[in-house]
Every structure is written in C-alpha cells, then in structure tokens.
Design an enzyme around this catalytic site. Structure first.
Site, short mmCIF file in Angstrom:
data_model
loop_
_atom_site.label_atom_id
_atom_site.label_comp_id
_atom_site.label_asym_id
_atom_site.label_seq_id
_atom_site.Cartn_x
_atom_site.Cartn_y
_atom_site.Cartn_z
N TYR A 132 -14.99 -10.88 12.79
CA TYR A 132 -13.53 -11.18 12.20
C TYR A 132 -13.66 -12.55 11.48
CZ TYR A 132 -8.86 -13.02 11.78
OH TYR A 132 -7.49 -13.44 11.50
N ARG B 71 0.73 -1.28 -0.20
CA ARG B 71 -0.03 -0.06 -0.04
C ARG B 71 0.79 1.29 -0.10
NH1 ARG B 71 -5.24 -0.41 1.20
NH2 ARG B 71 -6.25 -2.39 1.65
N SER C 177 -8.05 -18.13 9.82
CA SER C 177 -8.14 -18.33 11.27
C SER C 177 -8.90 -19.58 11.90
CB SER C 177 -8.74 -16.97 11.86
OG SER C 177 -8.99 -17.18 13.13
#
Length: 321
Positions: A143, A35, A117
């Site tokens: 999340y 970025r 995850s």
C-alpha cells in the site's frame, strides 16, 4: 462563474465528507466520479459515471473542470486475499491515479489534490522525532509503495504539463462513520472490556475527518499549496493509553486499562502472530505539521476532544439504529 471541482471516492469515508463540505460553497460546482449509477450523493452534487475502458464515460459533464480531489484508492487491508497485492495496489493507486491526472490535464484542470498516506514516510518514529515533508521516503508494504509511486508519477506529470499537484499525507483519519481499528476500539470501550494498554507511553498523530476536509478545502484555492507535499494531523499527539481514556470519556464509558508492561504485550503479539496490530497500538508515529501551518496559514479548526465526541456520538447513534 462557478469553478468545477471533481471529487473521486465520493461514497467513501473521506470522499463523502469532502463532497458535503464543498457542495456548501456557493462558488463551486461539485462533481463526483462514481462507479455505481445508484450512488447516494449530497444534494447538489453532479454524478460523473466511470467508464471501464476509458477514464470518463462519453457525455460526462467534466469539460472545464478546474480542480480534481482524488480520494479514491485501494486502502491497506490486514489480510489481503488477492494473489498479487502489490499488482492490485499499483493498478488502482498508481495507474488509475496517473490516468486520471492525464485526463484532467486534457480537460483543462489547473490543480490535482492527491490524498496520500504518511506511510510513504515510514511505519514508525522515535518519540520526539516526527516525520516531516522533507524526509526521504521509506515506504514499507504494498500500500505505502503504491502511494509513493503515485506521488512520483504525479510530480512527473506536473513537470511535463504545468498541472499543480498538491499531495496530502495523512495519518490515521477518524470521525463519524470511521471503521477498521478505530471502530474496534470504540466497540471494546463501549462493552467495558478491560484492555492491557494502560502503561503505554508511545506518541501517535491522528487527524480528525473535519480537520482533513478543512485542509483539502483550503488547498483548492491557496496559491502556496501548488506542487507541495503537505503533512496533516490534529496538532496534538497522544499515547494509545491517553487516546483510549479520552475516547472512553466521549463514549460515556471510562476506559478500563490495565498497566501491562509494553514488552509483555510485544511478546504476546509475537506468540499470537499479531505483530501488525501490536505496531498500530504500541509504536509511535508522529507527524510534524509546522510546514503546513506556515505555508498556508492553516491550523486544525477542531480540537481532539470535540472530534472524539462527534465520532463517539455517531457510533452510539449507529449502534442504536
């Protein structure tokens, strides 16, 4: 001819370690999706600027990328201040991931490795009943839900395009440069703080950064990894009490643990509205990695104690700098 591998999140905790590992391979040309134009990357890594209105900026050297390792994500935060956390998690963890995968297909990529995850499986396990790759997902929270939705979207893209998707679900990752709760534990231990966690008999799986990176490296080429969901850990579960004792030894500051009954800690957590912290310290979360071992012939190369020593040494060196 060298294969091109594109890594996202290359300035993050996991991404930095992945870049350092892969750039050492003579058979790879390693690119990092960044970025920031001033991002500090390992020598030999080719930066690929991010465009805000398309996946890749014009002129990016990404044609012919063979594999994408997607580490970039909006991570779980304890006190999220955005108005709509789920929408923000979906924007980054779902929409960006799927856009990247579609672009990778257009560029000729063969494989897409997604760092997910273990929270997709759920938040806790009963001792002796670890999560497996075959469990029905039970994501809890924005999340975990975003990671679950990203996994589902990637599987659809794989079915439609032939892209080989590899999903790696990680528990807590620790290693040099770790932050958040793990760094807090090292700070408590280094300060000699008495902790009321000496009587805990829970079981938690963790994964050392070096072990996770080794598995990612293995998944770049291993044919059996294609279109698999893989769980990863150090292969050794510990109670929080044991972790603190071993981490204290690594820091050279033996843990001062008070044998407070677990139900007292739970009561205090409820009164102080710290249930989430209590869950991370006191509940069990075990991960079964036997399928990963069998499919890939892989075992964690770094022991828990060696990984804790490396983590502790890095923490002490940073504190003295």
């Amino acid at each position: 001819m060298s294969k091109k591998v594109l890594v996202t999140g290359g300035t993050g905790f996991i991404g930095r370690a992945v870049l350092a590992r892969l750039v050492a391979r003579a058979d790879l040309r390693v690119l990092a999706w960044t970025r920031r134009a001033d991002a500090v990357l390992p020598v030999g890594v080719v930066p690929v600027p991010l465009s805000y209105n398309r996946t890749f900026a014009a002129g990016s050297p990404i044609l012919g990328v063979d594999t994408v390792v997607h580490c970039a994500a909006r991570v779980h935060v304890m006190n999220d201040e955005v108005p709509d956390p789920l929408a923000e998690f979906r924007r980054v963890n779902v929409e960006m991931t799927l856009d990247l995968a579609r672009s990778a297909v257009e560029l000729g990529a063969r494989r897409f490795i997604f760092i997910s995850s273990i929270k997709v499986n759920g938040e806790t396990t009963q001792p002796g009943y670890p999560f497996t790759a075959f469990d029905t997902p039970q994501p809890c929270g924005a999340y975990a839900l975003s990671k679950h939705e990203a996994e589902a979207g990637l599987r659809e893209i794989a079915e439609q395009t032939g892209l080989e998707v590899v999903i790696i679900r990680t528990p807590l990752v620790y290693g040099p440069g770790v932050g958040a709760n793990f760094r807090s534990m090292m700070r408590w231990l280094a300060a000699g703080m008495p902790l009321p966690l000496g009587a805990l008999d829970n079981r938690r799986s963790l994964v050392a950064l070096d072990n996770l990176v080794d598995l990612i490296d293995t998944c770049l080429d291993h044919p059996a990894a294609a279109n698999q969901t893989l769980l990863v850990s150090d292969g050794e579960d510990m109670s929080t009490s044991e972790l603190l004792r071993r981490l204290g030894m690594a820091l050279g500051r033996p843990a001062r643990l008070l044998p407070v009954p677990g139900h007292w800690i739970g009561l205090a957590a409820r009164l102080l509205r710290r249930e989430a912290i209590h869950a991370r310290l006191c509940d069990s979360l075990q991960v079964d990695i036997e399928r990963t071992r069998e499919l890939l012939g892989w075992s964690p190369p770094v022991s828990v104690d060696d990984a804790l020593r490396r983590t502790a040494l890095d923490y002490l060196q940073r504190r003295q700098a």
